[in-house]
Design a protein around this motif. Structure first.
Motif, PDB file in Angstrom:
ATOM      1  N   GLY A   1       0.816  -1.213   0.000  1.00 36.66           N
ATOM      2  CA  GLY A   1       0.000   0.000   0.000  1.00 36.66           C
ATOM      3  C   GLY A   1       0.846   1.258   0.000  1.00 36.66           C
ATOM      4  N   ALA A   2       2.169   1.115   0.055  1.00 35.09           N
ATOM      5  CA  ALA A   2       3.047   2.287   0.089  1.00 35.09           C
ATOM      6  C   ALA A   2       2.923   3.108  -1.189  1.00 35.09           C
ATOM      7  N   THR A   3       2.834   2.440  -2.342  1.00 34.20           N
ATOM      8  CA  THR A   3       2.708   3.166  -3.605  1.00 34.20           C
ATOM      9  C   THR A   3       1.445   4.019  -3.595  1.00 34.20           C
ATOM     10  N   GLU A   4       0.356   3.436  -3.140  1.00 32.77           N
ATOM     11  CA  GLU A   4      -0.897   4.196  -3.064  1.00 32.77           C
ATOM     12  C   GLU A   4      -0.795   5.316  -2.031  1.00 32.77           C
ATOM     13  N   SER A   5      -0.085   5.064  -0.936  1.00 33.83           N
ATOM     14  CA  SER A   5       0.089   6.103   0.080  1.00 33.83           C
ATOM     15  C   SER A   5       0.870   7.286  -0.472  1.00 33.83           C
ATOM     16  N   TYR A   6       1.903   7.004  -1.252  1.00 35.16           N
ATOM     17  CA  TYR A   6       2.665   8.088  -1.869  1.00 35.16           C
ATOM     18  C   TYR A   6       1.777   8.875  -2.829  1.00 35.16           C
ATOM     19  N   LYS A   7       0.902   8.170  -3.525  1.00 32.43           N
ATOM     20  CA  LYS A   7      -0.035   8.856  -4.432  1.00 32.43           C
ATOM     21  C   LYS A   7      -0.953   9.780  -3.635  1.00 32.43           C
ATOM     22  N   VAL A   8      -1.392   9.315  -2.465  1.00 29.49           N
ATOM     23  CA  VAL A   8      -2.249  10.142  -1.604  1.00 29.49           C
ATOM     24  C   VAL A   8      -1.516  11.418  -1.220  1.00 29.49           C
ATOM     25  N   VAL A   9      -0.233  11.296  -0.882  1.00 27.92           N
ATOM     26  CA  VAL A   9       0.560  12.474  -0.508  1.00 27.92           C
ATOM     27  C   VAL A   9       0.625  13.459  -1.674  1.00 27.92           C
ATOM     28  N   ILE A  10       0.868  12.950  -2.869  1.00 28.17           N
ATOM     29  CA  ILE A  10       0.944  13.818  -4.052  1.00 28.17           C
ATOM     30  C   ILE A  10      -0.402  14.493  -4.297  1.00 28.17           C
ATOM     31  N   ILE A  11      -1.468  13.730  -4.217  1.00 24.65           N
ATOM     32  CA  ILE A  11      -2.813  14.279  -4.449  1.00 24.65           C
ATOM     33  C   ILE A  11      -3.151  15.332  -3.397  1.00 24.65           C
ATOM     34  N   GLN A  12      -2.825  15.049  -2.128  1.00 18.93           N
ATOM     35  CA  GLN A  12      -3.079  16.023  -1.054  1.00 18.93           C
ATOM     36  C   GLN A  12      -2.261  17.296  -1.273  1.00 18.93           C
ATOM     37  N   THR A  13      -1.022  17.123  -1.712  1.00 14.92           N
ATOM     38  CA  THR A  13      -0.165  18.284  -1.979  1.00 14.92           C
ATOM     39  C   THR A  13      -0.760  19.132  -3.092  1.00 14.92           C
TER      40      THR A  13
ATOM     41  N   LYS B   1      -3.270  28.545  -5.340  1.00 17.39           N
ATOM     42  CA  LYS B   1      -3.138  29.108  -6.694  1.00 17.39           C
ATOM     43  C   LYS B   1      -4.420  28.855  -7.480  1.00 17.39           C
ATOM     44  N   SER B   2      -5.519  29.368  -6.965  1.00 16.62           N
ATOM     45  CA  SER B   2      -6.823  29.091  -7.563  1.00 16.62           C
ATOM     46  C   SER B   2      -7.001  29.698  -8.953  1.00 16.62           C
ATOM     47  N   GLN B   3      -6.133  30.641  -9.333  1.00 17.29           N
ATOM     48  CA  GLN B   3      -6.252  31.269 -10.649  1.00 17.29           C
ATOM     49  C   GLN B   3      -5.785  30.343 -11.782  1.00 17.29           C
ATOM     50  N   ILE B   4      -5.080  29.281 -11.449  1.00 11.90           N
ATOM     51  CA  ILE B   4      -4.597  28.347 -12.470  1.00 11.90           C
ATOM     52  C   ILE B   4      -5.756  27.436 -12.880  1.00 11.90           C
ATOM     53  N   PRO B   5      -5.974  27.284 -14.186  1.00  6.21           N
ATOM     54  CA  PRO B   5      -7.106  26.460 -14.672  1.00  6.21           C
ATOM     55  C   PRO B   5      -7.010  24.997 -14.210  1.00  6.21           C
ATOM     56  N   ALA B   6      -8.171  24.396 -13.996  1.00  9.35           N
ATOM     57  CA  ALA B   6      -8.258  23.019 -13.497  1.00  9.35           C
ATOM     58  C   ALA B   6      -7.552  22.032 -14.420  1.00  9.35           C
ATOM     59  N   GLU B   7      -7.642  22.245 -15.743  1.00  5.32           N
ATOM     60  CA  GLU B   7      -7.014  21.300 -16.670  1.00  5.32           C
ATOM     61  C   GLU B   7      -5.480  21.309 -16.542  1.00  5.32           C
ATOM     62  N   VAL B   8      -4.916  22.457 -16.170  1.00 10.11           N
ATOM     63  CA  VAL B   8      -3.471  22.534 -15.951  1.00 10.11           C
ATOM     64  C   VAL B   8      -3.104  21.704 -14.725  1.00 10.11           C
ATOM     65  N   TRP B   9      -3.893  21.862 -13.652  1.00  7.61           N
ATOM     66  CA  TRP B   9      -3.637  21.082 -12.443  1.00  7.61           C
ATOM     67  C   TRP B   9      -3.764  19.590 -12.729  1.00  7.61           C
ATOM     68  N   THR B  10      -4.776  19.201 -13.503  1.00 10.86           N
ATOM     69  CA  THR B  10      -4.981  17.792 -13.837  1.00 10.86           C
ATOM     70  C   THR B  10      -3.780  17.238 -14.592  1.00 10.86           C
ATOM     71  N   GLN B  11      -3.286  18.006 -15.545  1.00 16.44           N
ATOM     72  CA  GLN B  11      -2.117  17.579 -16.331  1.00 16.44           C
ATOM     73  C   GLN B  11      -0.874  17.457 -15.437  1.00 16.44           C
ATOM     74  N   PHE B  12      -0.631  18.463 -14.593  1.00 16.02           N
ATOM     75  CA  PHE B  12       0.511  18.429 -13.680  1.00 16.02           C
ATOM     76  C   PHE B  12       0.428  17.225 -12.741  1.00 16.02           C
TER      77      PHE B  12
ATOM     78  N   LYS C   1      -3.888  19.262  -3.929  1.00 13.44           N
ATOM     79  CA  LYS C   1      -5.112  19.876  -3.404  1.00 13.44           C
ATOM     80  C   LYS C   1      -4.773  21.177  -2.678  1.00 13.44           C
ATOM     81  N   MET C   2      -3.724  21.138  -1.858  1.00  9.63           N
ATOM     82  CA  MET C   2      -3.295  22.325  -1.123  1.00  9.63           C
ATOM     83  C   MET C   2      -2.806  23.414  -2.093  1.00  9.63           C
ATOM     84  N   LEU C   3      -2.016  23.007  -3.092  1.00 10.75           N
ATOM     85  CA  LEU C   3      -1.505  23.973  -4.069  1.00 10.75           C
ATOM     86  C   LEU C   3      -2.623  24.604  -4.882  1.00 10.75           C
ATOM     87  N   LYS C   4      -3.630  23.807  -5.227  1.00 10.02           N
ATOM     88  CA  LYS C   4      -4.777  24.326  -5.989  1.00 10.02           C
ATOM     89  C   LYS C   4      -5.492  25.425  -5.205  1.00 10.02           C
ATOM     90  N   GLU C   5      -5.609  25.218  -3.895  1.00  5.32           N
ATOM     91  CA  GLU C   5      -6.265  26.224  -3.054  1.00  5.32           C
ATOM     92  C   GLU C   5      -5.445  27.511  -3.003  1.00  5.32           C
TER      93      GLU C   5
END
Length: 148
Positions: free
Chosen positions: A38-50, A58-69, A52-56
């Motif tokens: 489950g470590a691989t999935e846990s690392y993915k959770v960390v990236i996704i949470q990070t 830098k809310s001016q950046i379009p959602a599709e850019v965040w999805t691609q990144f 999420k925080m960055l999106k909040e």
């Protein structure tokens, strides 16, 4: 003299080839352990949470850019992290012990534990964040009481 140089060269080449094979075997075992634990999935959770925080922040950046990144980081960072972790794990855990850990995660209890690890990690991060905020508030209060 030529024989000595040739002999040393062959020994070094054989050692390098052997280490490369051992490193590859170890890396594959570590990847398997990380996947089934489950470590691989846990690392993915960390990236996704990070993200999420960055999106909040830098809310001016379009959602599709965040999805691609996010997708590119999820894809690339896992292999990079594995490469960085191999020497650390090799330093502390032998290949037989790593295989024993894999055997645990293949057991029923290990499978249940690995299924829950990403959820535990996600909830732990939230609790850890709250705990950190409380510690910071307490630290600030203590500094003020001391006149700082």
């Amino acid at each position: 003299m030529k024989r000595i140089i040739i002999t040393i060269t062959l020994i070094l080449a054989a050692a390098t080839f052997s280490f490369g094979q051992d490193n590859s075997v170890y890396k594959n075992a570590l990847q398997e352990m990380m996947n089934i634990s489950g470590a691989t999935e846990s690392y993915k959770v960390v990236i996704i949470q990070t993200f999420k925080m960055l999106k909040e922040q830098k809310s001016q950046i379009p959602a599709e850019v965040w999805t691609q990144f996010e997708k590119s980081f999820l894809d690339a960072s896992q292999e990079e992290l594995l490469e960085m972790l191999v020497p650390i794990y090799q330093k502390h855990i032998s290949l037989p012990d790593l295989k024993a850990v894999i055997a645990f995660y293949q057991s029923p209890a290990g499978k249940r534990f690995s299924e829950k690890t990403p959820l535990i990690m996600q909830e732990s991060m939230q609790v850890g964040q709250q705990w950190g905020i409380r510690l910071a508030e307490q630290f600030k209060k203590n500094l003020q009481e001391e006149g700082y």
